[in-house]
Design an enzyme around this catalytic site. Structure first.
Site, PDB file in Angstrom:
ATOM      1  CG  ASP A 187      -0.691  -0.815  -4.799  1.00  7.34           C
ATOM      2  OD1 ASP A 187      -0.870  -1.922  -4.258  1.00  7.34           O
ATOM      3  OD2 ASP A 187      -1.069  -0.554  -5.956  1.00  7.34           O
ATOM      4  CG  ASP A 226      -8.351  -7.793   6.741  1.00  4.45           C
ATOM      5  OD1 ASP A 226      -9.255  -8.462   6.209  1.00  4.45           O
ATOM      6  OD2 ASP A 226      -8.559  -6.968   7.652  1.00  4.45           O
ATOM      7  CG  ASP A 231     -13.653 -10.369  -0.910  1.00  2.53           C
ATOM      8  OD1 ASP A 231     -12.745 -11.157  -0.613  1.00  2.53           O
ATOM      9  OD2 ASP A 231     -14.638 -10.159  -0.179  1.00  2.53           O
TER      10      ASP A 231
HETATM   11  N1  SAM Z   1     -12.361  -7.677   6.321  1.00  4.23           N
HETATM   12  C1  SAM Z   1     -12.504  -7.145   5.036  1.00  4.23           C
HETATM   13  C2  SAM Z   1     -13.108  -8.105   4.049  1.00  4.23           C
HETATM   14  O1  SAM Z   1     -13.567  -9.134   4.458  1.00  4.23           O
HETATM   15  O2  SAM Z   1     -13.152  -7.795   2.852  1.00  4.23           O
HETATM   16  C3  SAM Z   1     -11.288  -6.418   4.570  1.00  4.23           C
HETATM   17  C4  SAM Z   1     -11.161  -5.211   5.439  1.00  4.23           C
HETATM   18  S1  SAM Z   1      -9.975  -4.020   5.154  1.00  4.23           S
HETATM   19  C5  SAM Z   1     -10.951  -2.602   5.431  1.00  4.23           C
HETATM   20  C6  SAM Z   1      -9.629  -4.008   3.417  1.00  4.23           C
HETATM   21  C7  SAM Z   1      -8.611  -2.918   3.051  1.00  4.23           C
HETATM   22  O3  SAM Z   1      -7.785  -3.329   1.969  1.00  4.23           O
HETATM   23  C8  SAM Z   1      -9.256  -1.595   2.630  1.00  4.23           C
HETATM   24  O4  SAM Z   1      -9.063  -0.629   3.624  1.00  4.23           O
HETATM   25  C9  SAM Z   1      -8.552  -1.245   1.319  1.00  4.23           C
HETATM   26  O5  SAM Z   1      -8.242   0.125   1.197  1.00  4.23           O
HETATM   27  C10 SAM Z   1      -7.292  -2.125   1.412  1.00  4.23           C
HETATM   28  N2  SAM Z   1      -6.660  -2.388   0.110  1.00  4.23           N
HETATM   29  C11 SAM Z   1      -7.258  -2.745  -1.064  1.00  4.23           C
HETATM   30  N3  SAM Z   1      -6.344  -2.834  -2.046  1.00  4.23           N
HETATM   31  C12 SAM Z   1      -5.132  -2.544  -1.484  1.00  4.23           C
HETATM   32  C13 SAM Z   1      -3.809  -2.458  -1.996  1.00  4.23           C
HETATM   33  N4  SAM Z   1      -3.560  -2.689  -3.291  1.00  4.23           N
HETATM   34  N5  SAM Z   1      -2.805  -2.136  -1.138  1.00  4.23           N
HETATM   35  C14 SAM Z   1      -3.060  -1.900   0.171  1.00  4.23           C
HETATM   36  N6  SAM Z   1      -4.305  -1.944   0.712  1.00  4.23           N
HETATM   37  C15 SAM Z   1      -5.324  -2.269  -0.102  1.00  4.23           C
END
Ligand code: SAM
Length: 272
Positions: free
Chosen positions: A137, A155, A158
């Site tokens: 995390d 990245d 949302d």
């Molecule tokens: N381009 C995308 C968008 O516009 O929303 C984002 C892409 S990327 C796949 C988003 C990543 O953030 C996901 O793989 C998700 O698992 C990760 N994510 C969400 N919350 C997180 C956290 N607390 N720590 C680390 N990664 C996280």
């Protein structure tokens, strides 16, 4: 079948013709779907929300990474928050000056399935010796990062209007950005994707307000991303560094960014 995904909750959606379902997996964190579509190529969705398509991901990732990175002199280290598809990594690894890149992604399933079904996203860069992948995390990771970065790229998914308990909820808090500030070098820039700034302007507004409580320098830019409903907002902050409004790609060959799209990135779009 037609795939319908929200641009703004139940207020605005997009629909795309699917030619093949590539994968569907439920992990401990979210549901991962990859589809082949007629118009957008392959599309990655998490919990039904669009994350990227192969049609326009270069525009999204070039803007997220290179607009700040081109303004940092001799960057040595970078941190990617989320970004499990590998698109941010691919763009960072094109920079020869970077020596160390940490990436912290909560869901190994996103990394695994994207490496398998969307290989052009990471383009082999998970194996770049400068890249260190941490499955954790990001909220906890930045507290104990133990180093400073010249670029931090958030990245993450949302926080969606009308939805409770988003995976990334804690990543949109003052506490998280204070920890990011401690992990940012004096010449560094923090950048985050900030949703669709035309149809979901509240996202950019609230991130700008949060950044302004934590950092002395804060601003935004945009890119044209068709599969996100046309527009993608980005918000950046720093301890003093600025993003130059002069396009200076050096010998970097870019697909979407050129002098015109770079200038457009900083221009307000007014409709109503
Ligand atoms: N381009 C995308 C968008 O516009 O929303 C984002 C892409 S990327 C796949 C988003 C990543 O953030 C996901 O793989 C998700 O698992 C990760 N994510 C969400 N919350 C997180 C956290 N607390 N720590 C680390 N990664 C996280």
């Amino acid at each position: 079948m037609n795939l319908t995904f929200p641009i703004r909750s139940d207020k605005l959606s997009m629909s795309a013709l699917v030619t093949e379902q590539i994968c569907h997996e439920k992990t401990a964190f979210q549901t991962i779907d990859i589809y082949e579509t007629e118009v957008f190529g392959r599309a990655l969705l998490l919990d039904g929300h669009i994350q990227l398509t192969t049609f326009d991901e270069k525009a999204y990732h070039e803007s997220l990474v290179h607009i700040p990175l081109m303004s940092i002199n001799e960057p040595k280290s970078a941190l990617v928050i989320g970004g499990g598809d590998g698109g941010v990594l691919r763009e960072l690894c094109r920079n020869k000056s970077l020596e160390h890149i940490d990436m912290v992604e909560i869901d190994e399933g996103v990394v695994r399935l994207c490496r398998e079904h969307l290989p052009s996203l990471s383009d082999g860069t998970f194996d770049d010796p400068r890249v260190h992948l941490h499955i954790a995390d990001a909220f906890e990771f930045v507290k104990t990062a133990g180093r400073q970065y010249d670029l931090i790229v958030a990245d993450s998914t949302d926080v969606y209007e009308d939805e409770e308990g988003a995976l990334s909820e804690q990543l949109f808090t003052d506490t998280f950005y204070l920890d990011c500030k401690a992990a940012l070098s004096d010449k560094g820039i923090l950048v985050t994707q900030a949703d669709n700034l035309v149809f979901c302007p509240y996202s950019l507004v609230s991130i700008m307000e949060m950044f302004a409580r934590v950092f002395p320098k804060v601003s935004w830019y945009q890119a044209l991303i068709p599969s996100f409903g046309g527009y993608s907002g980005y918000c950046w902050a720093s301890k003093g560094a600025e993003i130059s409004h002069e396009f200076n790609p050096g010998d970097l060959e870019l697909r979407y960014l050129n002098n015109a799209t770079y200038q457009l990135a900083f221009q307000p779009l007014t409709y109503a």
